[in-house]
Design a protein around this motif. Structure first.
Motif, PDB file in Angstrom:
ATOM      1  N   LEU B  72       0.835  -1.200   0.000  1.00  0.00           N
ATOM      2  CA  LEU B  72       0.000   0.000   0.000  1.00  0.00           C
ATOM      3  C   LEU B  72       0.870   1.250   0.000  1.00  0.00           C
ATOM      4  O   LEU B  72       0.576   2.225  -0.691  1.00  0.00           O
ATOM      5  N   LEU B  75       1.937   1.878  -3.400  1.00  0.00           N
ATOM      6  CA  LEU B  75       0.868   2.515  -4.178  1.00  0.00           C
ATOM      7  C   LEU B  75       0.844   4.007  -3.922  1.00  0.00           C
ATOM      8  O   LEU B  75       0.684   4.823  -4.822  1.00  0.00           O
ATOM      9  N   TRP B  76       0.979   4.349  -2.678  1.00  0.00           N
ATOM     10  CA  TRP B  76       0.878   5.726  -2.276  1.00  0.00           C
ATOM     11  C   TRP B  76       2.082   6.536  -2.747  1.00  0.00           C
ATOM     12  O   TRP B  76       1.946   7.670  -3.232  1.00  0.00           O
ATOM     13  N   PRO B  80       2.588   8.634  -9.616  1.00  0.00           N
ATOM     14  CA  PRO B  80       2.398   7.861 -10.843  1.00  0.00           C
ATOM     15  C   PRO B  80       3.179   8.462 -12.004  1.00  0.00           C
ATOM     16  O   PRO B  80       2.683   9.276 -12.758  1.00  0.00           O
ATOM     17  N   LEU B  87       1.013   1.984 -15.113  1.00  0.00           N
ATOM     18  CA  LEU B  87      -0.147   2.689 -14.564  1.00  0.00           C
ATOM     19  C   LEU B  87      -1.375   1.776 -14.532  1.00  0.00           C
ATOM     20  O   LEU B  87      -2.113   1.752 -13.551  1.00  0.00           O
ATOM     21  N   LEU B  90      -1.012  -0.482 -11.697  1.00  0.00           N
ATOM     22  CA  LEU B  90      -1.277   0.250 -10.458  1.00  0.00           C
ATOM     23  C   LEU B  90      -2.775   0.353 -10.220  1.00  0.00           C
ATOM     24  O   LEU B  90      -3.281   0.052  -9.131  1.00  0.00           O
ATOM     25  N   MET B  91      -3.481   0.764 -11.263  1.00  0.00           N
ATOM     26  CA  MET B  91      -4.939   0.869 -11.168  1.00  0.00           C
ATOM     27  C   MET B  91      -5.541  -0.466 -10.749  1.00  0.00           C
ATOM     28  O   MET B  91      -6.438  -0.528  -9.896  1.00  0.00           O
ATOM     29  N   ILE B  94      -5.095  -1.050  -7.128  1.00  0.00           N
ATOM     30  CA  ILE B  94      -5.976  -0.173  -6.352  1.00  0.00           C
ATOM     31  C   ILE B  94      -7.391  -0.734  -6.330  1.00  0.00           C
ATOM     32  O   ILE B  94      -8.017  -0.849  -5.270  1.00  0.00           O
ATOM     33  N   LYS B  97      -7.689  -3.716  -4.028  1.00  0.00           N
ATOM     34  CA  LYS B  97      -7.799  -3.330  -2.616  1.00  0.00           C
ATOM     35  C   LYS B  97      -9.192  -2.799  -2.312  1.00  0.00           C
ATOM     36  O   LYS B  97      -9.771  -3.091  -1.262  1.00  0.00           O
TER      37      LYS B  97
END
Lengths: 133, 133
Positions: B72, B75-76, B80, B87, B90-91, B94, B97
DNA sequence: GCGGAAGTTTACGTAAACGTAAAGTAAGTA
DNA sequence: TACTTACTTTACGTTTACGTAAACTTCCGC
């Protein structure tokens, strides 16, 4: 081995239905969370056992230890037929769990906000890349 | 040892504020979740580190492993600035989660109902005992 | 300058929740 | 009868998240 199917299940039926290993299911029994009957050697699970397994897995998703889940089962089982003292204790435990859940709700709400934010930033970055600037 | 207090913290300050052991805090560093600077040998924690620690503990309350929490953080952090492929990945993470959190919300709601029910039964049992019948 | 408090590293120990291999039984099937 | 398949027990191995002890170093107050 699909058992007689009035309302009973074999260990592998439960395992595949809930996507856990038979090892895990036996372990839960070892830890006093499930109490299947036996037909000879073989374990036979009732509808109640099935519900319990579902609850165990739900507990895991919420980060409960097996011990905690067993405690919750106790709360649920103890048809409140104890002394006043025991009942007060039971109430206290229930309240405790409830406030813990409230905390979890808060935690989740915060995390959701953060994920939304991350998602937005991610989207923007993708737009940057796509844009013909 | 209350450090200079512009915006830094000692390990014991953080430990007592969040009620964790210094051992745990050092372990989180070992697991690459915290990156305090050093003044000589001694660890110096920034406000950012403090926030991270708070997030680690929140993660634990939600049943996350340290590895998941580290994910996490990734991710934060990842402002990006990657390729389109990255990307999209990453999406996806997200979204993953987010759906997990939705599941947790459901789970919690169910449990709350059950606890309410248990509470009611408990109250009734107490009334039975109190009643002068 | 000395004791005590707070910090450090290194390293072995531990509880929880299974994984995994070994070795055996019991039922159905070709 | 032999083979397969599903089930069983026993038991040691593994990962995660620290606890705990040992053996320092640093700094502070007296």
């Amino acid at each position: 081995m699909p058992i007689s199917h009035t309302t009973t299940f074999s260990i592998s039926e439960l395992a595949s239905e809930f996507d856990v290993t038979t090892r895990s299911i036996r372990f839960y029994e070892d830890q006093q969370l499930l109490f299947p009957t036996r037909r000879g050697q073989t374990r036979v699970y009732s509808a109640q056992d099935r519900v319990r397994l579902k609850l165990i897995l739900r507990g895991k998703r919420l980060g409960f230890s097996l011990a905690e889940t067993r405690e919750l089962f106790a709360l649920w089982d103890e048809t409140p037929t104890g002394s006043m003292k025991q009942l007060r204790l039971l109430m206290a435990k229930i309240e405790e769990k409830k406030t813990a859940l409230e905390q979890q709700l808060n935690d989740i709400a915060m995390l959701q906000l953060e994920l939304d934010s991350a998602e937005t930033r991610c989207r923007e970055a993708m737009n940057e890349l796509t844009a013909t600037t």
